[in-house]
Design an enzyme around this catalytic site. Sequence first.
Site, PDB file in Angstrom:
ATOM      1  N   LYS A  76      19.503  79.564 108.863  1.00 51.69           N
ATOM      2  CA  LYS A  76      20.921  79.858 108.643  1.00 51.69           C
ATOM      3  C   LYS A  76      21.115  80.503 107.282  1.00 51.69           C
ATOM      4  O   LYS A  76      20.437  80.140 106.320  1.00 51.69           O
ATOM      5  CB  LYS A  76      21.686  78.520 108.705  1.00 51.69           C
ATOM      6  N   HIS A 119      11.158  75.252 108.890  1.00 51.17           N
ATOM      7  CA  HIS A 119      10.824  73.848 109.164  1.00 51.17           C
ATOM      8  C   HIS A 119      11.849  73.258 110.127  1.00 51.17           C
ATOM      9  O   HIS A 119      11.580  72.263 110.795  1.00 51.17           O
ATOM     10  CB  HIS A 119      10.748  73.034 107.867  1.00 51.17           C
ATOM     11  N   LYS A 134      18.779  84.581 104.863  1.00 53.75           N
ATOM     12  CA  LYS A 134      19.872  85.339 104.245  1.00 53.75           C
ATOM     13  C   LYS A 134      19.722  86.792 104.611  1.00 53.75           C
ATOM     14  O   LYS A 134      18.596  87.272 104.811  1.00 53.75           O
ATOM     15  CB  LYS A 134      19.827  85.198 102.717  1.00 53.75           C
ATOM     16  N   SER A 174      30.037  75.567 108.645  1.00 55.14           N
ATOM     17  CA  SER A 174      29.352  76.432 109.623  1.00 55.14           C
ATOM     18  C   SER A 174      28.570  75.571 110.613  1.00 55.14           C
ATOM     19  O   SER A 174      28.513  75.892 111.812  1.00 55.14           O
ATOM     20  CB  SER A 174      28.373  77.379 108.921  1.00 55.14           C
ATOM     21  N   LYS A 205      19.597  74.107 100.128  1.00 53.94           N
ATOM     22  CA  LYS A 205      21.001  73.700 100.323  1.00 53.94           C
ATOM     23  C   LYS A 205      21.166  72.915 101.626  1.00 53.94           C
ATOM     24  O   LYS A 205      21.771  71.847 101.654  1.00 53.94           O
ATOM     25  CB  LYS A 205      21.846  74.986 100.367  1.00 53.94           C
TER      26      LYS A 205
HETATM   27  P1  NAD Z   1      33.943  87.659  97.994  1.00 54.91           P
HETATM   28  O1  NAD Z   1      33.425  89.015  98.243  1.00 54.91           O
HETATM   29  O2  NAD Z   1      35.004  87.093  98.864  1.00 54.91           O
HETATM   30  O3  NAD Z   1      34.469  87.519  96.490  1.00 54.91           O
HETATM   31  C1  NAD Z   1      33.742  87.912  95.363  1.00 54.91           C
HETATM   32  C2  NAD Z   1      34.768  88.179  94.266  1.00 54.91           C
HETATM   33  O4  NAD Z   1      34.082  88.438  93.037  1.00 54.91           O
HETATM   34  C3  NAD Z   1      35.649  89.384  94.564  1.00 54.91           C
HETATM   35  O5  NAD Z   1      36.995  89.058  94.305  1.00 54.91           O
HETATM   36  C4  NAD Z   1      35.118  90.439  93.607  1.00 54.91           C
HETATM   37  O6  NAD Z   1      36.112  91.384  93.207  1.00 54.91           O
HETATM   38  C5  NAD Z   1      34.678  89.581  92.439  1.00 54.91           C
HETATM   39  N1  NAD Z   1      33.690  90.244  91.595  1.00 54.91           N
HETATM   40  C6  NAD Z   1      32.756  91.160  91.938  1.00 54.91           C
HETATM   41  N2  NAD Z   1      32.066  91.542  90.858  1.00 54.91           N
HETATM   42  C7  NAD Z   1      32.558  90.853  89.821  1.00 54.91           C
HETATM   43  C8  NAD Z   1      32.262  90.823  88.435  1.00 54.91           C
HETATM   44  N3  NAD Z   1      31.312  91.606  87.924  1.00 54.91           N
HETATM   45  N4  NAD Z   1      32.977  89.982  87.648  1.00 54.91           N
HETATM   46  C9  NAD Z   1      33.952  89.197  88.177  1.00 54.91           C
HETATM   47  N5  NAD Z   1      34.285  89.214  89.475  1.00 54.91           N
HETATM   48  C10 NAD Z   1      33.599  90.026  90.280  1.00 54.91           C
HETATM   49  O7  NAD Z   1      32.637  86.707  97.978  1.00 54.91           O
HETATM   50  P2  NAD Z   1      32.570  85.154  98.246  1.00 54.91           P
HETATM   51  O8  NAD Z   1      32.318  84.950  99.682  1.00 54.91           O
HETATM   52  O9  NAD Z   1      33.710  84.470  97.563  1.00 54.91           O
HETATM   53  O10 NAD Z   1      31.190  84.815  97.501  1.00 54.91           O
HETATM   54  C11 NAD Z   1      31.137  84.609  96.091  1.00 54.91           C
HETATM   55  C12 NAD Z   1      29.858  83.863  95.755  1.00 54.91           C
HETATM   56  O11 NAD Z   1      29.834  82.627  96.490  1.00 54.91           O
HETATM   57  C13 NAD Z   1      28.562  84.579  96.126  1.00 54.91           C
HETATM   58  O12 NAD Z   1      27.565  84.240  95.177  1.00 54.91           O
HETATM   59  C14 NAD Z   1      28.207  83.977  97.469  1.00 54.91           C
HETATM   60  O13 NAD Z   1      26.822  84.051  97.738  1.00 54.91           O
HETATM   61  C15 NAD Z   1      28.643  82.546  97.246  1.00 54.91           C
HETATM   62  N6  NAD Z   1      28.885  81.791  98.489  1.00 54.91           N
HETATM   63  C16 NAD Z   1      29.824  82.196  99.396  1.00 54.91           C
HETATM   64  C17 NAD Z   1      30.032  81.440 100.542  1.00 54.91           C
HETATM   65  C18 NAD Z   1      31.098  81.776 101.543  1.00 54.91           C
HETATM   66  O14 NAD Z   1      31.331  80.956 102.446  1.00 54.91           O
HETATM   67  N7  NAD Z   1      31.771  82.894 101.443  1.00 54.91           N
HETATM   68  C19 NAD Z   1      29.258  80.293 100.783  1.00 54.91           C
HETATM   69  C20 NAD Z   1      28.318  79.904  99.830  1.00 54.91           C
HETATM   70  C21 NAD Z   1      28.141  80.672  98.685  1.00 54.91           C
END
Ligand code: NAD
Length: 483
Positions: free
Chosen positions: A78, A73, A114, A371, A102
């Site tokens: 993104k 839309h 995604k 972003s 979002k």
């Molecule tokens: P990341 O890879 O930097 O960190 C994820 C962390 O979770 C790691 O430290 C990993 O070891 C840990 N982990 C993995 N499995 C696990 C488990 N079973 N139990 C506990 N810890 C566990 O990822 P991120 O970028 O921090 O993303 C984390 C969440 O946030 C995801 O759901 C992602 O979609 C969401 N998110 C991230 C962003 C971003 O800008 N990076 C933006 C919006 C949403």
Amino acid sequence: MNVPVTGAAVQAEPSFRHSVDMMFNHAVGLMDLPSGLKEKIRVCNATYTVRFGVRLRGQIQTFTGYRAIHSEHMEPVKGGIRYAMGVNQDEVEALAALMTYKCALVEAPFGGSKGGLRIDPRHYEEHELESITRRFAYELIKRDLIHPSQNVPAPDMGTGEREMAWIADQYARIHTTDINARACVTGKPLNAGGIHGRVEATGRGVQYALREFFRHPEDMAAAGLDGGLAGKRIIVQGLGNVGYHAAKFLSEEDGALITGVIEHDGGVFDPSGIDVDSLRSWISDNGGVKDYPHAQVIAEGALLLEEPCDILVPAALEGTIHLGNAERVQAPLIIEAANGPVTAGADEILRRRGKVIIPDLYANAGGVTVSYFEWVKNLSHIRFGRMQRRQEEARHQLVVDEMERIVGAMGNGTTLSDSFKLKYLRGADELELVRSGLDDTMRVAYQSMREVWHRRADVPDLRIAAYITAISRVAESYRAKGL
Ligand code: NAD
């Protein structure tokens, strides 16, 4: 107690995409929209699966990646690119849908998308990851699934600045004359067209979201909380990009206590507060929390989700609060820093038990918000604040000089304090402007969401309020397009 902390659904649990659909259906059930339009908004427009080979360690390895486009839309669409073994079509479609809602909620002018690559990045050397990322990017670029005006990825689980820089460079190599090439991806390092404050943005947004929540006594009362963030006990799951920054800022700047951290190999607990930086460097040196010397280490980290605390911050992956543990979660307030950490079934249980959930589509929107700023910066080819900063300082200097002249003329020895002058005279740099834009975005979005929550008796919680707010904006866009 044997509660697995994985993205896998426990028995009778709907899939992640089904969970998102159930939440969507609940919200649209309370909205007056034509059923055809509801269906158009709900469905994922397209999902591309790419399989490609890369020669590594003397043989060809085949990888599978996805890019889902939920709603166009608004364009570009993104959404992040995730590297994890659990990546599959259902997951990227659920995450793409969340991106649509979002972006609408925080008024970032994008549709939702995604991507993901089924890979465990820890098993590869840096140069191998670069070859894999460049090849994956090539597959997406040649189909316009990475493009400054059509589809703009960002980091997610398992990816960061480094991967985004490779993607941007790959795009520039293919589109050698595209002056806007850098806007094809966000979350890049500063020297490759990134923006100050993007790495911290999602965690920073979680902090701003909690600050806004604590500005509303009525909302705090719904969770049985009072006072401010200072002294509040917080348990964080996942000390990655999002969890680390949220935990760091909430403890260092708001005086909250990080009493528990759950990682992939166990948990760490200290009721007097964990030093977030010390734990983070232990994890990066040792690969996990095992044997961390400054707090109690718990082998079954998932049990910490059920420990008493004031705020639970799931910041790892989806489905970690599910039908199997939702009855035992004790935190009165849960902020979904990860996408989809609470399944639809768990959501109902927690609501019945009076828990307040600040939903993912709002709570982790800081990443896409900054972003958006980065994309605008790339298209305008100028750093934020570059034109105004010194002019702002010069005007403030005029005011200070004049005040000092007037105060001096009064002759009673009063002067302006140095700390006032230091703060007042400094013009805003890019980081300050980014934080200010993010803070404003998180406040305004929270207010629009809570207004729906409190105004309508049939809206049970912030999540449904967030969906209603977002879906009505997407519906407006479709109507304006004449659909
Ligand atoms: P990341 O890879 O930097 O960190 C994820 C962390 O979770 C790691 O430290 C990993 O070891 C840990 N982990 C993995 N499995 C696990 C488990 N079973 N139990 C506990 N810890 C566990 O990822 P991120 O970028 O921090 O993303 C984390 C969440 O946030 C995801 O759901 C992602 O979609 C969401 N998110 C991230 C962003 C971003 O800008 N990076 C933006 C919006 C949403």
